[in-house]
Structure formats: C-alpha cells, structure tokens
Enzyme design. Structure first.
Site, mmCIF file in Angstrom:
data_model
loop_
_atom_site.group_PDB
_atom_site.id
_atom_site.type_symbol
_atom_site.label_atom_id
_atom_site.label_comp_id
_atom_site.label_asym_id
_atom_site.label_seq_id
_atom_site.Cartn_x
_atom_site.Cartn_y
_atom_site.Cartn_z
ATOM 1 N N GLU A 215 12.412 11.997 32.088
ATOM 2 C CA GLU A 215 13.305 11.978 30.930
ATOM 3 C C GLU A 215 14.733 11.603 31.317
ATOM 4 O O GLU A 215 15.666 11.818 30.550
ATOM 5 C CB GLU A 215 13.266 13.333 30.214
ATOM 6 C CG GLU A 215 11.876 13.632 29.670
ATOM 7 C CD GLU A 215 11.828 14.750 28.657
ATOM 8 O OE1 GLU A 215 12.889 15.322 28.338
ATOM 9 O OE2 GLU A 215 10.729 15.044 28.173
ATOM 10 N N LYS A 350 7.543 17.522 17.231
ATOM 11 C CA LYS A 350 7.167 16.261 17.871
ATOM 12 C C LYS A 350 6.136 15.596 16.969
ATOM 13 O O LYS A 350 5.050 16.150 16.751
ATOM 14 C CB LYS A 350 6.534 16.531 19.236
ATOM 15 C CG LYS A 350 7.476 17.108 20.302
ATOM 16 C CD LYS A 350 6.656 17.608 21.480
ATOM 17 C CE LYS A 350 7.485 17.844 22.725
ATOM 18 N NZ LYS A 350 6.698 18.568 23.770
HETATM 19 P P1 PGA Z 1 6.104 16.426 27.169
HETATM 20 O O1 PGA Z 1 7.424 17.249 27.486
HETATM 21 O O2 PGA Z 1 6.467 15.305 26.279
HETATM 22 O O3 PGA Z 1 5.626 16.011 28.521
HETATM 23 O O4 PGA Z 1 5.157 17.392 26.492
HETATM 24 C C1 PGA Z 1 8.408 17.538 26.538
HETATM 25 C C2 PGA Z 1 8.502 19.026 26.304
HETATM 26 O O5 PGA Z 1 7.748 19.818 26.883
HETATM 27 O O6 PGA Z 1 9.309 19.447 25.479
HETATM 28 ZN ZN ZN Z 2 8.536 21.666 25.817
#
Ligand code: PGA
Ligand code: ZN
Length: 438
Positions: A215, A350
């Site tokens: 990230e 998400k």
């Molecule tokens: P991931 O991580 O997209 O690998 O799930 C993001 C998070 O855990 O917030």
């Molecule tokens: Zn997370």
C-alpha cells in the site's frame, strides 16, 4: 433516460501484477463508464467470493477469464436494456442471477465490475461528476435528510507489516491521521511531510526502508511492533507537528491472520514471539492506547471472536474508534449482529467485500442509523480506478483509507479527492477531526 446498451469485460492487471476484472458499460445515448475491481490479500473469511480460473498455467491460477466470460455470456443478456439510473434494480438482478449467498457462481469480481461501470455510465449520461450521481443514489437510499457531499478525513498508511510486507511485523498497518488539518489539501501536505521524514528516520536507523509495501508504506525490519509507532511519532515531531493534537495514530491489527482457531489463541510471531488469548490481546491493545495517541484500531480481534470483540468494545469503545473489517465484511447482516451485541463502533467499507453498489449503500445506511462510523477503504491490490474517492464523498462517510502517499494506484484516489474538493467550490465541506474523535 438512457438504457444500458453494451457491456464489455476484460482481464487487466492490478498493482501487484495480478489479474483483475475491468468492465465497460455504454448507454444507448453513447454515455460510457468504466470500472476496475480491486483485490485483497488479507481477505476475510466472510467476504463475497472472487471467481478465479484455478488454471495453474496462467498467473498461478489467479486468472479471471471465467469471470470475464460470465459478463458476456450471462450478465449482459440479463441486464442490457435496463435504465442506467436504476442502480438498485440492476444490482438486485445481478444478485438474483448469481443465485449464491457469496456471489461465487458468477464471481463478486464480475458482478462488482458491472455494478460500478454502470454507475459511471449513468453519471456520464447525466453529465454529472460520479460523486454527484452517487449522492443522488444515496439520497434515494436514505432519504432527503442525508448530509451533502463531504470530503473525508484520510487515514494514511506509513508503515506496513503482516501480509502486506512479508510478515516483517505482526500488525498490518500503522497509519497517521492528520486530525489537525483544516482541509483535505492540508491533510495531504502534513502526511507527505511525515512520510518523507519517516523515510529518513528509518534509513538512518538501518531499518531497510528503501522498499515500499503493497500500500506504499514503508516495510521496515524493526525489532518490535511498537517501534513502528515510535518512529512515526518521531517523524511527526521532526515536522514540527504535535502528536495527538495535529496527528493521531491508527492501527490495523488484521488479527484474523494472527488467530489460531484450533487453540483459540493469537500468535504474534514476527517480532513479539508471544501468545495471547482474547483477554490478553485486549490488555495489549489497551496498553498501546495508554502509551500512544491512538485514535482508531481496526480488527483488534479476529473475524469470529464475537465475545472477545464485545469485551474489547466495552473496555475501549468509549474512547477509541474500533473498526470491524474482516468482522463485518461490509455486510448488513454481520453489522446488525455487531450493533445488537455492542461490538465495535465503526465499519470498514470495501465495495468488493459485498459485491454491489446498492449493498454497499445498505451497509453505510445501517451504520448511519446505528451511530457507527464508516471508513471507505481501498484494498491492498488496487488500480487506477478511483471510484471509492467519489463514493466516500457522496455518502459523507467521514473517513477514507487508501494507503500511503506512494504508488500511483493510491495517488489516483488522493488526486481524485483533490479534484472533487475543487469541484465542490469555495470552502468545500471537509470532515476533519470530528469524523474520528469520539
Ligand atoms: P486487504 O487489506 O485489502 O489485503 O484485505 C486491507 C485491510 O485489511 O484493511
Ligand atoms: Zn483491515
């Protein structure tokens, strides 16, 4: 009124070089929309399922040709002709067509690609910015008393551990929140200064900070997880900022990965070499909140440790934002369980955890009704697609988590937020400190 005339899907690559689904939607008036689906690494067990090819000869089995084929063969025939504005009708049809509780038949990646691409096309058809169109849909969903579009307070990744950085640290994300910023541009300025100062501090201490993690945050080798927070706070001070007043710390423990279900224990093996039960984890997290200016903790306990979560919330929920990510996976049924059991006080949102825009609105609306905070979030596998920036503004989520100020798949979203800020006119509404402080 424009109708959906064409859907095209293809396999493209994400920020980890892994295949993902891109969908293009066209209206019969020539309006065009495109969306690319993100992918997680530390995915929760209860997330909607991506359809991957499992053909080991291509991309280690992670190809998405089957998901792409499904858009042409099954989804397009079922949804072509629908009013571009009828997002709820489209998404309901997609859910019905798939027919499984986890969207595993057609794939949440195929379904989300269509859901988002149509929203883009609808905005184009009306000659609106995406955030304006999404705000209209949001008002349809929650009613006319919805707050107007608001630029979110970002929480910005500084140091990564766990699955995002080769398991160098036990905890996954160490973030800074520029709570003292007066506007979004100021928040990015602060974060950029701290990010650069932190890089220098890590390099001086020999912590191998040359490489960035998934990230965009640093992925240093440190002897203890708490050193990550200490280095960030040093960087904050080096920038002439005051920890707690100007900058708060946020953590994503991502503790589902640390949990050993057979033993019912959390195993911290990267730096701590320690084992805790839920109560021990809660003590540890409480200790951290006393030691550091921590405003937010995500996934402090594992995705199915409901009793532990209730105890954690009783202990810290009055003064720290406690976010459920793997715990709620953006689903209304799981968030409702959380509200009933007094578990957590915020939900990570998400879009690909649930798989359609309308279901994402439903979770955001439930959070709003229940007094839970909402943090719109990117995944560790991202692309130039910046839809979540518009989404966060449209629903007035208050907070957004995109990653660090490095890697263009992250900057695409930050830059989109800068453009939206300008588009909102003089003195654009900015969520600021009150979005995170309890
Ligand atoms: P991931 O991580 O997209 O690998 O799930 C993001 C998070 O855990 O917030
Ligand atoms: Zn997370």
């Amino acid at each position: 009124m424009s109708r959906l005339a064409k859907l095209v899907a293809r396999e493209v690559l994400d920020s980890r070089g892994q295949p993902t689904v891109e969908v293009e939607a066209s209206g019969d008036d020539g309006a065009f929309g495109r969306a690319i689906v993100p992918a997680g690494a530390s995915t929760g067990r209860h997330e909607a399922k991506e359809l991957r090819d499992a053909d080991a000869r291509r991309f280690g089995g992670r190809g998405v040709r089957r998901a792409v084929a499904g858009v042409g063969a099954e989804i397009a025939p079922a949804v072509l002709g629908i009013d571009l504005d009828d997002q709820a009708g489209l998404d309901a049809r997609l859910v019905d067509l798939d027919g499984t509780p986890d969207k595993g038949r057609l794939g949440a990646n195929a379904i989300l690609g269509v859901s988002l691409a149509v929203a883009h096309a609808a905005a184009a058809s009306k000659g609106e910015e995406l955030y304006q169109h999404l705000h209209c849909l949001w008002r349809d969903h929650v009613g006319a008393d919805a707050a107007g579009p608001t630029v979110p307070l970002p929480m910005i990744n500084m140091i990564s551990g766990g699955l995002h950085a080769g398991a160098n640290l036990d905890f996954q994300d160490f973030l800074m929140v520029p709570v003292g910023a007066a506007d979004f541009g100021g928040a990015l300025e602060m974060a950029s200064a701290v990010y650069r100062a932190l890089g220098a501090i890590l390099r001086e201490s020999g912590a191998e900070a040359a490489l960035v993690a998934d990230e965009g945050g640093y992925g240093p080798k440190l002897r203890a997880d708490c050193h990550a927070v200490e280095r960030i706070l040093e960087a904050v001070v080096a920038c002439g900022l005051e920890p707690g007043r100007d900058v708060a710390i946020a953590l994503d423990i991502a503790s589902s990965r640390l949990f050993d279900p057979a033993a019912g224990l959390y195993r911290l093996s990267a730096t701590a070499n320690d084992v805790f039960d839920s109560a021990g984890m809660i003590d540890l997290l409480e200790h951290w909140t006393r030691q550091f200016p921590i405003a937010s903790i995500e996934d402090g306990l594992a995705e199915d440790d409901w009793d532990g979560w209730a105890a954690l919330t009783a202990r810290l929920g009055g003064r720290v934002q406690l976010i459920g990510d793997d715990l709620f996976v953006t689903r209304t049924d799981r968030l409702l369980l959380g509200v009933e059991r007094k578990v957590a006080n915020a939900v990570l949102v998400k879009v690909n955890q649930v798989g359609t825009l309308t279901e994402t609105f439903a979770t955001l609306a439930l959070a709003r009704r229940s007094g839970y905070r909402a943090i719109v979030s990117a995944r560790s596998g991202e692309t130039e697609d910046a839809t979540i920036a518009d989404l966060a503004v449209a629903v007035g989520a208050g907070q957004i988590k995109i990653g660090s100020l490095a890697r263009s798949e992250r900057l695409a979203k930050y830059n989109r937020l800068l453009r939206i800020t300008e588009h909102l006119g003089p003195n654009p509404p900015f969520a600021g400190r009150s979005a995170i402080e309890l």
